[in-house]
Design an enzyme around this catalytic site. Structure first.
Site, short mmCIF file in Angstrom:
data_model
loop_
_atom_site.label_atom_id
_atom_site.label_comp_id
_atom_site.label_asym_id
_atom_site.label_seq_id
_atom_site.Cartn_x
_atom_site.Cartn_y
_atom_site.Cartn_z
N GLU A 1 0.85 -1.18 0.00
CA GLU A 1 0.00 0.00 0.00
C GLU A 1 0.89 1.25 0.00
O GLU A 1 1.94 1.27 0.64
CB GLU A 1 -0.89 0.00 1.25
CG GLU A 1 -1.90 1.14 1.31
CD GLU A 1 -2.77 1.09 2.55
OE1 GLU A 1 -3.89 1.61 2.49
OE2 GLU A 1 -2.33 0.52 3.57
N LYS B 1 -10.11 0.49 -2.06
CA LYS B 1 -10.19 0.07 -0.66
C LYS B 1 -11.55 0.41 -0.07
O LYS B 1 -11.98 1.56 -0.10
CB LYS B 1 -9.06 0.76 0.12
CG LYS B 1 -8.94 0.35 1.58
CD LYS B 1 -7.76 1.07 2.19
CE LYS B 1 -7.54 0.69 3.64
NZ LYS B 1 -6.38 1.42 4.22
N CYS C 1 -4.95 -3.57 3.40
CA CYS C 1 -4.65 -3.13 4.76
C CYS C 1 -5.82 -3.31 5.73
O CYS C 1 -6.12 -4.42 6.16
CB CYS C 1 -4.17 -1.68 4.72
SG CYS C 1 -3.23 -1.18 6.20
#
Length: 268
Positions: free
Chosen positions: A40, A113, A158
């Site tokens: 990321e 995301k 993440c």
């Protein structure tokens, strides 16, 4: 199939970050990897969150997208570009997007995301929603390796790691988790969550992380790793830039799913 989780300690220079990413991708390709996953924010970690808005790219147009496509084509390597900021209709917010390219340099998927990180323990505070717009679409892509084997690859980023329901929807053979976990939360939860996602989904996990102290003062946990469907850590690097290599075997996945057919036993 040999895969690579790329670990970086990205800084405030886009050019320097891309140069380092290319060095590590070349290393992965030279070692025989067919799929490499960058972390990321591999291309940029600014002094403040709003800095990333200045680099937000339009779909199909931009330095980072060109870099990913060129690297994949030139190295004959499937490349997942961790995340990069992509422009939205709101100039005050970007999407934190993970783009995947096949070994010919063609973009095969984009995942924005879904879950945005917020944390405040009184000493360190983060709120991604201040500058990021959340995605809403679980995303997979199909990858055929050099032997002709087809793999279903599921994407996440993440903080998504904490939401098990996303991975159930993906129903993938390989789960990707590019990340920039903080040192505090990573030390407490990173490995146990990754292994849980591998075990409960009986899937391989490729987790590529930021790992070190960055120019902006942030410290990330690192510990990039590849995990098998039984939850065994196949390869790991704790800190600093590097390439984490492992061989993943479709027969191992089938063996685990056959011996313990938990996915067939789901009732909810």
């Amino acid at each position: 199939m040999k895969v690579a989780a790329i670990q970086m300690v990205s800084g405030i220079s886009l050019d320097a970050n891309l140069s380092e990413a290319l060095r590590l991708l070349r290393q992965a390709a030279q070692c025989g990897a067919e799929l490499a996953v960058l972390p990321e924010y591999f291309c940029f970690m600014g002094h403040q969150d709003t800095d990333k808005l200045l680099l937000a790219e339009q779909p199909g147009l931009g330095t980072v997208q060109d870099f990913l496509s060129d690297a994949a084509r030139d190295l004959k390597l499937w490349v997942v570009g961790g995340t990069l900021p992509m422009a939205t209709e709101d100039p005050q917010h970007a999407a934190n997007a993970s783009l995947s390219y096949d070994s010919k340099g063609k973009k095969v998927s984009r995942y924005d995301k879904i879950h945005l990180f917020r944390y405040d323990n009184g000493r360190e505070a983060y709120d991604e929603a201040a500058v990021l717009k959340a995605g809403d679409t679980p995303t997979t892509f199909d990858m055929q390796d050099r032997s002709g084997q087809l793999w279903r690859v599921g994407q996440s980023v993440c903080y998504d790691l904490r939401f098990a329901e996303l991975y159930r929807v993906l129903a993938a053979d390989v789960l990707l988790v590019p990340a920039a976990f903080t040192y505090t939360t990573g030390q407490a939860h990173w490995e146990v969550l990754l292994r849980a996602r591998a075990i409960e989904n009986q899937a391989f996990v490729i987790a590529s992380a930021q790992g070190g102290t960055h120019e902006n003062g942030r410290r990330t946990w690192g510990h990039s790793m590849v995990i098998d469907p039984w939850g065994e850590v196949l390869a790991l690097q704790s800190a600093g830039p590097g390439v984490v290599l492992a061989d993943i075997d479709i027969e191992r996945l089938h063996q685990v799913r056959q011996q313990l057919p938990a996915l067939q036993h789901r009732q909810l």
